[in-house]
Scaffold this motif. Structure first.
Motif, PDB file in Angstrom:
ATOM      1  N   GLU A   1       0.827  -1.205   0.000  1.00  9.65           N
ATOM      2  CA  GLU A   1       0.000   0.000   0.000  1.00  9.65           C
ATOM      3  C   GLU A   1       0.862   1.256   0.000  1.00  9.65           C
ATOM      4  OE1 GLU A   1      -0.373  -2.590   1.983  1.00  9.65           O
ATOM      5  OE2 GLU A   1      -2.266  -3.413   1.192  1.00  9.65           O
ATOM      6  N   GLN A   2       1.952   1.241   0.784  1.00  4.57           N
ATOM      7  CA  GLN A   2       2.840   2.413   0.825  1.00  4.57           C
ATOM      8  C   GLN A   2       3.528   2.635  -0.526  1.00  4.57           C
ATOM      9  OE1 GLN A   2       5.374   1.244   4.072  1.00  4.57           O
ATOM     10  NE2 GLN A   2       4.176   2.365   5.619  1.00  4.57           N
ATOM     11  N   VAL A   3       3.989   1.546  -1.133  1.00  4.46           N
ATOM     12  CA  VAL A   3       4.640   1.672  -2.440  1.00  4.46           C
ATOM     13  C   VAL A   3       3.661   2.215  -3.462  1.00  4.46           C
ATOM     14  CG1 VAL A   3       5.683   0.389  -4.344  1.00  4.46           C
ATOM     15  CG2 VAL A   3       6.350  -0.124  -1.990  1.00  4.46           C
ATOM     16  N   THR A   4       2.408   1.703  -3.434  1.00  7.52           N
ATOM     17  CA  THR A   4       1.387   2.180  -4.373  1.00  7.52           C
ATOM     18  C   THR A   4       1.125   3.666  -4.171  1.00  7.52           C
ATOM     19  OG1 THR A   4       0.323   0.004  -4.360  1.00  7.52           O
ATOM     20  CG2 THR A   4      -0.995   1.857  -5.153  1.00  7.52           C
ATOM     21  N   PHE A   5       0.961   4.079  -2.937  1.00 10.87           N
ATOM     22  CA  PHE A   5       0.649   5.479  -2.625  1.00 10.87           C
ATOM     23  C   PHE A   5       1.789   6.401  -3.074  1.00 10.87           C
ATOM     24  CE2 PHE A   5       0.542   9.208   0.080  1.00 10.87           C
ATOM     25  CZ  PHE A   5      -0.807   9.564   0.088  1.00 10.87           C
ATOM     26  N   GLU A   6       3.008   6.042  -2.694  1.00  7.53           N
ATOM     27  CA  GLU A   6       4.144   6.917  -3.013  1.00  7.53           C
ATOM     28  C   GLU A   6       4.444   6.913  -4.514  1.00  7.53           C
ATOM     29  OE1 GLU A   6       5.091   8.937  -0.937  1.00  7.53           O
ATOM     30  OE2 GLU A   6       4.431   8.047   0.953  1.00  7.53           O
ATOM     31  N   ALA A   7       4.269   5.771  -5.174  1.00 12.74           N
ATOM     32  CA  ALA A   7       4.493   5.722  -6.622  1.00 12.74           C
ATOM     33  C   ALA A   7       3.500   6.613  -7.344  1.00 12.74           C
ATOM     34  CB  ALA A   7       4.386   4.278  -7.121  1.00 12.74           C
ATOM     35  N   ALA A   8       2.237   6.619  -6.898  1.00  9.07           N
ATOM     36  CA  ALA A   8       1.227   7.479  -7.522  1.00  9.07           C
ATOM     37  C   ALA A   8       1.617   8.949  -7.384  1.00  9.07           C
ATOM     38  CB  ALA A   8      -0.136   7.224  -6.888  1.00  9.07           C
ATOM     39  N   ASP A   9       2.107   9.341  -6.206  1.00 10.56           N
ATOM     40  CA  ASP A   9       2.535  10.729  -6.021  1.00 10.56           C
ATOM     41  C   ASP A   9       3.706  11.071  -6.931  1.00 10.56           C
ATOM     42  OD1 ASP A   9       0.617  11.308  -4.188  1.00 10.56           O
ATOM     43  OD2 ASP A   9       1.923  11.227  -2.415  1.00 10.56           O
ATOM     44  N   LEU A  10       4.686  10.167  -6.992  1.00 14.44           N
ATOM     45  CA  LEU A  10       5.859  10.429  -7.831  1.00 14.44           C
ATOM     46  C   LEU A  10       5.464  10.545  -9.299  1.00 14.44           C
ATOM     47  CD1 LEU A  10       8.899  10.718  -8.259  1.00 14.44           C
ATOM     48  CD2 LEU A  10       9.063   8.213  -8.277  1.00 14.44           C
ATOM     49  N   ILE A  11       4.572   9.663  -9.755  1.00 17.18           N
ATOM     50  CA  ILE A  11       4.146   9.710 -11.153  1.00 17.18           C
ATOM     51  C   ILE A  11       3.424  11.023 -11.443  1.00 17.18           C
ATOM     52  CG2 ILE A  11       2.534   8.668 -12.801  1.00 17.18           C
ATOM     53  CD1 ILE A  11       3.318   5.939 -11.586  1.00 17.18           C
ATOM     54  N   TYR A  12       2.629  11.498 -10.494  1.00 18.69           N
ATOM     55  CA  TYR A  12       1.929  12.772 -10.701  1.00 18.69           C
ATOM     56  C   TYR A  12       2.928  13.907 -10.934  1.00 18.69           C
ATOM     57  CZ  TYR A  12      -0.283  17.204  -9.523  1.00 18.69           C
ATOM     58  OH  TYR A  12      -0.694  18.505  -9.548  1.00 18.69           O
ATOM     59  N   PHE A  13       3.920  14.015 -10.067  1.00 19.45           N
ATOM     60  CA  PHE A  13       4.883  15.119 -10.205  1.00 19.45           C
ATOM     61  C   PHE A  13       5.780  14.912 -11.428  1.00 19.45           C
ATOM     62  CE2 PHE A  13       3.881  15.440  -5.607  1.00 19.45           C
ATOM     63  CZ  PHE A  13       3.456  16.759  -5.593  1.00 19.45           C
ATOM     64  N   ALA A  14       6.157  13.662 -11.689  1.00 19.44           N
ATOM     65  CA  ALA A  14       6.992  13.397 -12.861  1.00 19.44           C
ATOM     66  C   ALA A  14       6.245  13.717 -14.150  1.00 19.44           C
ATOM     67  CB  ALA A  14       7.436  11.931 -12.869  1.00 19.44           C
ATOM     68  N   LEU A  15       4.940  13.375 -14.200  1.00 17.98           N
ATOM     69  CA  LEU A  15       4.157  13.667 -15.395  1.00 17.98           C
ATOM     70  C   LEU A  15       3.929  15.169 -15.545  1.00 17.98           C
ATOM     71  CD1 LEU A  15       2.882  12.338 -17.803  1.00 17.98           C
ATOM     72  CD2 LEU A  15       0.788  11.995 -16.486  1.00 17.98           C
ATOM     73  N   THR A  16       3.831  15.875 -14.421  1.00 15.55           N
ATOM     74  CA  THR A  16       3.742  17.342 -14.479  1.00 15.55           C
ATOM     75  C   THR A  16       5.005  17.920 -15.118  1.00 15.55           C
ATOM     76  OG1 THR A  16       2.377  17.379 -12.477  1.00 15.55           O
ATOM     77  CG2 THR A  16       3.444  19.443 -13.110  1.00 15.55           C
ATOM     78  N   ARG A  17       6.149  17.376 -14.738  1.00 11.68           N
ATOM     79  CA  ARG A  17       7.411  17.823 -15.344  1.00 11.68           C
ATOM     80  C   ARG A  17       7.414  17.541 -16.843  1.00 11.68           C
ATOM     81  NH1 ARG A  17      10.703  19.844 -17.664  1.00 11.68           N
ATOM     82  NH2 ARG A  17      12.968  19.737 -17.506  1.00 11.68           N
ATOM     83  N   CYS A  18       6.921  16.361 -17.210  1.00  9.74           N
ATOM     84  CA  CYS A  18       6.900  15.998 -18.623  1.00  9.74           C
ATOM     85  C   CYS A  18       5.980  16.916 -19.419  1.00  9.74           C
ATOM     86  CB  CYS A  18       6.447  14.543 -18.778  1.00  9.74           C
ATOM     87  SG  CYS A  18       7.630  13.340 -18.132  1.00  9.74           S
TER      88      CYS A  18
END
Length: 844
Positions: A335-352
């Motif tokens: 659950e922690q990996v899922t939660f943190e990965a979703a946050d990272l993908i959000y910010f990474a996709l914002t950068r993209c």
């Protein structure tokens, strides 16, 4: 090769044929063709290899080639070196039996040349090459029939057809229409003769809708590249003709049974569905939905919103990406990996999204990387491996962490997009490294003062200290000994050619005839040029011998007619000067050579010593000590000396569009990056595809590693930037604001773009105009303004070594007209003597 009816062997590069062909068939190319084929984007292509090395073949595969076709003679060397799925074996029907088991299992396909291109032949080959793709090229001169294409397709074989036998016009006795060839295997059991057709997004592969196609609609789509289908009620349906939601067709494929089609498209406008949604199968979800939302927010997010803050503040976004990456690494449960990965993908996709990068771009980049044969070591960069190892060692014996070998790290530039960038961030991009001129002037002042007061003695002492050379006299005068100018014949010839070209260009700049203008009857004004009498030319030594700088400064001084030309350059440890510079000094008629470098040489030129002549103007590039000394002496009224221009580190800005050759672009970037660790290198890319950007980055890394000054480039390149622009105008606007020393135009119709250049030291136009030519021998001068001074300064020219004097001659009649005007203005300024000088003459 499921999905394709045939392969096209390119024996003529007709873009009008290749572009529609690329939508329906892979291309087979010879090495002489442009790869990756820029004229046919999104295409799959094979390459015929002849006797190229394995490294060359691997470079083709890394650049995007799907497969390489190799001869039986080369197969034994390449099988096992290159993955089997990337190799196709070229055979004549007569030598099939000569194939060993090792070669047979080491390739994924075989291209057989035979006069009998039929299904029985394919079946026999398939029994030997089990599981391999079978391609057949007929050696018969006759045109292949549609029946042959159909039979081979049904037998899991694929016919290879030369493009000289294909056409976009109707089929005839000499040419086969490409749509006819593609549709030859197609069959349908529907009474209306239509084919079910899935329309899928090129961006993410998701289905947009189900439609029907007819042979007529498919033909039109192949030729136009637009989505054209068959409405069961209204006939031909040209998607977006009324709604504006048009489609760009990337690929048309047949299914395994040849009774339905898939159109892979780039969808424009509101979406595929008539309800204004991207897909007929409902709204987007997951990453696709997030991407659409962020793209919309980039355009319209309200001021003050969090997403707007992320787009406008690159530092905040960078910090969030690093924070979330750290959180993901620390996560333990699912659950922690899922939660943190979703946050990272959000910010990474914002950068993209802020950089104009789509999920499709990322997926295509991943696909391309998966096809690469070469692999980098994949070690963590030192700053990250250090942290990891520090944790390990802290828990053991507290020994220092070992860093990974820096030579393993790719030599890469930083990237940033101009889209949506804040004014403050854009201003940061235009900045050069801070030159603390006040600090440097304070450091050089004792050196300058020592030479000014101590003369030759101080100069000799400083030369021994800084140049590590013990000499008895700081000056050499002509005639220079032949031994001091001994050079290989090819070097001497190269210098002679450069001298001739530079002299020709600079001689054309001389102001020989005075400017004469009669401003009013009887009032004649003129302007005429005179050479600066005594000039000092500083030629750096340091990390490179620079006879080119001696040419660039000496030739215009000679052409301008300067009476005394003093060339200053650091001596070698034995006290001598490089023969290249000595030879140039003789060519340009130098009256003296000062064997000293750095601030002490500038001081000697500015003030003079017992043996060194004082000059009126100092020219030439140099390190920060030389620059600071030049700035100091030009502001000292005791010196009464001027300088050519402020100087900073070498710099280049390259503007590149889709027509740019990655190899040339990388070479141009590196040609400036090798000057020093503080060199300024910028690439302004205009809508370059991720593949082309990656190709440039690959070439920068590859070329740098084999160049002699790679260690300098390991420091200068990571400080350099790739700026992504959305248009030529945006790229040139950035360039004009940056005002580079060297501007290189790798763009379509480059000569037409020069009119838009307002600020640059020198412009290099088109793919075959490397900056190196301007540095050495084309004729233009390479002593150019840096550090943004191209907004105010020109490069060195013949006029730099001249001063212009004005004169005027007025007749009695002219004074009678002009005098009252002058007297009136003088009275108005309260300068009675000025008015009196006029009135006295008018009264006589």
């Amino acid at each position: 090769m499921s999905g394709f009816s045939f392969l096209a062997f390119v024996d003529n590069a007709d873009a009008s044929l290749l572009r529609p062909l690329s939508r329906i068939a892979p291309l087979i190319l010879h090495p002489g063709f442009d790869f990756p084929p820029s004229s046919v984007p999104h295409t799959s292509y094979f390459i015929f290899s002849q006797n190229e090395s394995s490294d060359k073949i691997i470079s083709w595969l890394d650049a995007g080639a799907q497969k390489v076709i190799i001869s039986l003679a080369r197969a034994s060397d390449l099988v096992g070196v290159i993955p089997a799925e990337r190799l196709v074996l070229l055979l004549d029907v007569a030598n099939v039996s000569a194939v060993t088991d090792r070669i047979r299992t080491g390739v994924s396909g075989v291209l057989v040349r035979t006069p009998a291109a039929d299904s029985e032949f394919v079946a026999s080959i398939s029994r030997f090459f089990v599981g391999a793709d079978i391609y057949v090229q007929s050696t018969a001169s006759s045109l292949p029939s549609l029946t042959t294409i159909r039979q081979l397709k049904n037998s899991n074989g694929t016919l290879v057809i030369p493009t000289s036998q294909l056409s976009i016009s109707n089929s005839d006795s000499l040419h086969l229409n490409i749509a006819d060839a593609f549709l030859a295997p197609a069959t349908t059991d529907r009474p209306d003769g239509l084919f079910p057709t899935i329309v899928a997004s090129h961006q993410d592969g998701k289905a947009l809708g189900l439609v029907y196609s007819s042979l007529e609609s498919i033909r039109e789509s192949i030729l136009t590249g637009k989505g054209v289908y068959q409405s069961r009620k209204h006939g031909l349906w040209r998607k977006g003709e009324t709604s504006g939601a048009t489609q760009e067709v990337v690929k048309i494929s047949l299914d395994c049974d040849s009774d339905s089609f898939e159109f892979t498209v780039i969808q424009h406008g509101s979406g595929f569905c008539h309800l204004g949604r991207p897909s007929c199968f409902g709204q987007l979800s997951g990453l696709s939905a997030l991407e659409k939302t962020l793209q919309a927010r980039l355009k319209s997010a309200p001021e003050g919103s969090y997403t707007r803050r992320l787009f406008d503040d690159p530092d905040l976004l960078r910090a969030k990406i690093m924070e979330e990456a750290d959180e993901l690494c620390k996560a333990e449960t699912k659950e922690q990996v899922t939660f943190e990965a979703a946050d990272l993908i959000y910010f990474a996709l914002t950068r993209c999204v802020s950089a104009g990068v789509s999920i499709a771009d990322i997926e295509q980049n991943l696909d391309k990387k998966s096809k690469k044969v070469t692999r980098r070591p994949g070690n963590a960069k030192p700053q990250w491996s250090l942290k990891t190892e520090a944790i390990v060692t802290a828990s053991t014996d507290d020994k220092p962490a070992n860093l990974s070998d820096p030579s393993d790290e790719p030599i890469r530039m930083r990237t940033i997009s101009l889209a949506g960038i804040s004014a403050a961030s854009r201003a940061e991009l235009l900045k050069r490294p801070v030159l603390r001129s006040d600090e440097m002037i304070a450091k050089v002042k004792p050196i300058v003062d020592a030479v000014r007061k101590g003369g030759d003695a101080a100069l000799l002492e400083l030369t021994a200290k800084f140049d590590k050379a013990t000499i008895t006299s700081p000056i050499l005068r002509p005639p220079f000994s032949p031994e001091s100018m001994e050079l290989p014949d090819e070097v001497r010839a190269a210098i002679d050619t450069a001298y001739a070209n530079i002299r020709k260009f600079h001689a054309a700049q001389t102001s020989s005839a005075p400017l004469i203008v009669e401003t009013s009857p009887g009032v004649v004004c003129s302007r005429f040029a005179r050479p600066i009498a005594r000039v000092g030319l500083y030629v750096p030594g340091g990390t490179a011998i620079l006879p080119s700088t001696a040419l660039m400064l000496g030739v215009p001084a000679q052409v301008a007619g300067c009476q005394e030309i003093v060339l200053a350059t650091p001596p070698r440890p034995d006290g001598s000067i490089s023969p290249e510079v000595m030879y140039v000094a003789q060519l340009v008629g130098a009256s003296a050579i000062l064997t000293a470098g750095g601030a002490q040489a500038v001081a000697a030129l500015a003030y003079g010593t017992e043996s060194v002549p004082k000059v009126d103007k100092v020219f030439g590039p140099g390190n920060q000590w030389v620059t600071a000394a030049k700035m100091l002496v030009q502001n000292d009224t005791d010196a009464l000396v001027s300088i050519d221009m402020p100087a900073g580190p070498s710099e280049v800005l390259v503007v590149a569009d889709r027509t740019a050759n990655p190899v040339f672009v990388a070479a141009d970037l590196l040609s400036q990056a090798e000057h020093g660790v503080d060199s300024q290198v910028v690439l302004a890319s205009i809508n370059l595809s991720p593949a082309l950007i990656e190709a440039i980055e690959y070439e920068v890394d590859r070329q740098a590693r084999v160049l002699p000054r790679v260690e300098i480039m390991r420091e200068s390149i990571p400080k350099s930037i790739i700026v992504h622009a959305s248009s030529l105008d945006e790229a040139l606007e950035f360039s004009n604001d940056y005002a580079p020393e060297h501007l290189i135009l790798h763009v379509e119709r480059a000569a037409d773009v020069v009119d838009k250049v307002n600020n640059a030291g020198s412009v290099f136009v088109g793919p075959y105009t490397p900056e190196s030519c301007g540095d050495y021998a084309s004729g233009t001068n390479h002593t150019l303004p840096t550090n943004g001074y191209a907004r105010q300064f020109s490069g060195v020219s013949t006029q730099s070594f001249q001063k212009h004097i004005t004169s005027q001659e007025i007749t009695r009649e002219g004074l009678e007209t002009l005098g009252p005007v002058v007297a009136t203005l003088a009275d108005r300024e309260g300068l009675g003597a000025h008015a009196n000088a006029v009135r006295l003459r008018l009264q006589t």
